[in-house]
Enzyme design. Sequence first.
Site, PDB file in Angstrom:
ATOM      1  N   GLY A   1       0.818  -1.204   0.000  1.00 38.39           N
ATOM      2  CA  GLY A   1       0.000   0.000   0.000  1.00 38.39           C
ATOM      3  C   GLY A   1       0.853   1.256   0.000  1.00 38.39           C
ATOM      4  N   SER A   2       0.353   2.306   0.641  1.00 37.37           N
ATOM      5  CA  SER A   2       0.964   3.636   0.540  1.00 37.37           C
ATOM      6  C   SER A   2       2.349   3.742   1.168  1.00 37.37           C
ATOM      7  CB  SER A   2       0.036   4.676   1.172  1.00 37.37           C
ATOM      8  OG  SER A   2      -1.161   4.772   0.435  1.00 37.37           O
ATOM      9  N   VAL A   3       2.748   2.762   1.957  1.00 38.98           N
ATOM     10  CA  VAL A   3       4.121   2.776   2.478  1.00 38.98           C
ATOM     11  C   VAL A   3       5.112   2.838   1.319  1.00 38.98           C
ATOM     12  CG1 VAL A   3       5.835   1.365   3.671  1.00 38.98           C
ATOM     13  CG2 VAL A   3       3.581   1.636   4.657  1.00 38.98           C
ATOM     14  N   ASN A   4       4.711   2.270   0.167  1.00 41.54           N
ATOM     15  CA  ASN A   4       5.596   2.234  -0.993  1.00 41.54           C
ATOM     16  C   ASN A   4       5.743   3.605  -1.659  1.00 41.54           C
ATOM     17  OD1 ASN A   4       7.199   0.369  -2.592  1.00 41.54           O
ATOM     18  ND2 ASN A   4       5.823   0.855  -4.290  1.00 41.54           N
ATOM     19  N   LYS A   5       4.970   4.600  -1.228  1.00 39.17           N
ATOM     20  CA  LYS A   5       5.047   5.934  -1.841  1.00 39.17           C
ATOM     21  C   LYS A   5       6.379   6.613  -1.588  1.00 39.17           C
ATOM     22  CE  LYS A   5       0.053   6.655  -1.860  1.00 39.17           C
ATOM     23  NZ  LYS A   5      -1.113   7.340  -1.262  1.00 39.17           N
TER      24      LYS A   5
END
Length: 642
Positions: A348-352
């Site tokens: 999820g958004s941790v990969n941003k």
Amino acid sequence: MTRGPSAAPPPRARPGSQSGRARPGSQSGRARPVRPRRPRPTEAASFRFRFRVGRTVMFVALGIAVVQLLWVQVVQAPKLSAEAANQRAITVIDPATRGSISDRNGNPIAFTMEAKALTFQPVRVRKEIEEAAVKAGKDPKVADRLKEIAKGIHKALGDTAAEKDLLAKLKSDETFVYLARSVDPNIAAKIVDEFPEVGLERQDIREYPGGSLAANIVGATGWDGHGLLGLEDSLDSTLAGTDGSQTYDRGSDGAVIPGSWRDKQPAVNGSSVELTLDSDLQYYVQQQTQLAKDASGAKNASVVVLDSHTGDVLAMANDNTFNPSIGVANNGKAEMGNLPVSTPFEPGSVNKIVTAAAAVEYGLTTPDEVLQVPGGIQMSGVTVRDAWEHGVAPYTSTGVFGKSSNVGTLMLAQRVGEDRFADMLEKFGLGQRTDVGLPGESAGDVPSRDQWSGGTFANLPIGQGLSMTLLQMTGMYQAIANDGVRIPPRIVRATVDADGNRTRAEHPEGIEVVSPKTAATVRDMFRSVTQRDPMGYQQGTGAAAGVEGYQVSGKTGTAQQVDPACKCYSNSNYWITFAGIAPADNPRFVIGIMLDAPVRSADGSGGQSAAPLFHNIASWMLQRDKVPLSADPGPRLVLQAD
């Protein structure tokens, strides 16, 4: 009367001889000896034939005997001598002591203690009891003696050795049985003194003083003392050592032949292994992980803590960890694996952080740049929306990540481009094993650049369409915490051989992901995730992760899981993630968290489930290690322009 012409004249008497009948009383009148009758020619020939045949047979038999004697004494002598020696020779194994496993401070996690196994030879012992009784003229009473032995062992060992089961073994038709294993040497000695029919055999016991402490990492040994799971298995050759041996000759009565001991090979004990783990921290993290799992209703939960500068694994936990002290088979439905390295997930958004690092590194944005972010974006025929409804919003680049805007992230990713984004994924170590030194590690899954389709680039920057392990995810943030240099994590700190020689494990060279300036900029931008407004209200999606008095940088994540029924993304099951750095202004620790399908938080960000767990672990570590408070809270970050 005149003789006819054919009559032979009477023999003429020789001088001095007498003719006719002997006169009575004369010496010559004694009976003459009777000569044996000369055999007829046929009988003589038969005798001679039998004689020759018998002689031939005798010589052949003698020849065979001589040849056999020569064969045995000359040709086969070495072989027969060796076989005889082997029948007499008994080789005694001297087991090596298995090396211990300890944490970075020398606290034992696993070590070996010597114990005894009680052995018995049912058939032989019963026969000896009968023979001894008959010789003494007594009733054998074998059954009574076996009952005494079973009762005595049960009394000494308690419920671990049921009297009924012991008696069944004593009465069995086996030549050899184990009555009990892992018996304290002192107790075993008392049993043998009372019941000499029982034998002893050395058996090492693997002790795990912390019970389930780090069991997902350390693993366990099997009944044979060798590794079965975890590091006990993967480092078995290092820990086990090499058994020694010694040979002696045994007489027919079973006694040792004096002076026959030979070929002594001393045992080489196994090396001890020192891990990078901190036992106190590991205990606390395991406890908090289990509490978070229970409180959130998640299927499972995992946490990894890394040293921000060295990449050392300080703690690694998942819920429902088994207890090796009670035996692997007795752990029921406990988790026997190590989820942070074996089970990849979509982050999820941790990969941003990949998009943020690339955009800053290539000079494509600044933290204060204002982006006019719409509620949705079209990319290669795919429409992506934010988790909340909004019109065009003036988010800063910092605010895009602080509020976790999918649309704003993809706008910046388009500036980076597919090729540079794919290169950044590789630099962050995604799609490749960390080689941390733990068995069962997964490389995760990142689609190769030549397989990207139209919708791939619409998913990857927001953490969908690729998978990673929790260790890989935490390692991404370690690179940003370490001024842009990613250090592949390690779990083994050093090994110490049987002679006490300590060998420090080699650390791999770091991989420069971004420049130190970019890393510092991204760390500061991601403080927005934990920021609150002056009134104390949440501004970023992970305000619950903040620790009072310290700057904290991090990112929440919420990723849809795949529904196996429709093979599409589910609208009810999510992976909730968080990765953070503490303190952000002087990084010491990096913490990664994953909750599998918890009850989703009201704001849809996951910040109300994973972020508090980060707060609990980070605050405990900062206080325990007396890490100085941040010099200042840092400048207030602007997330949205007026």
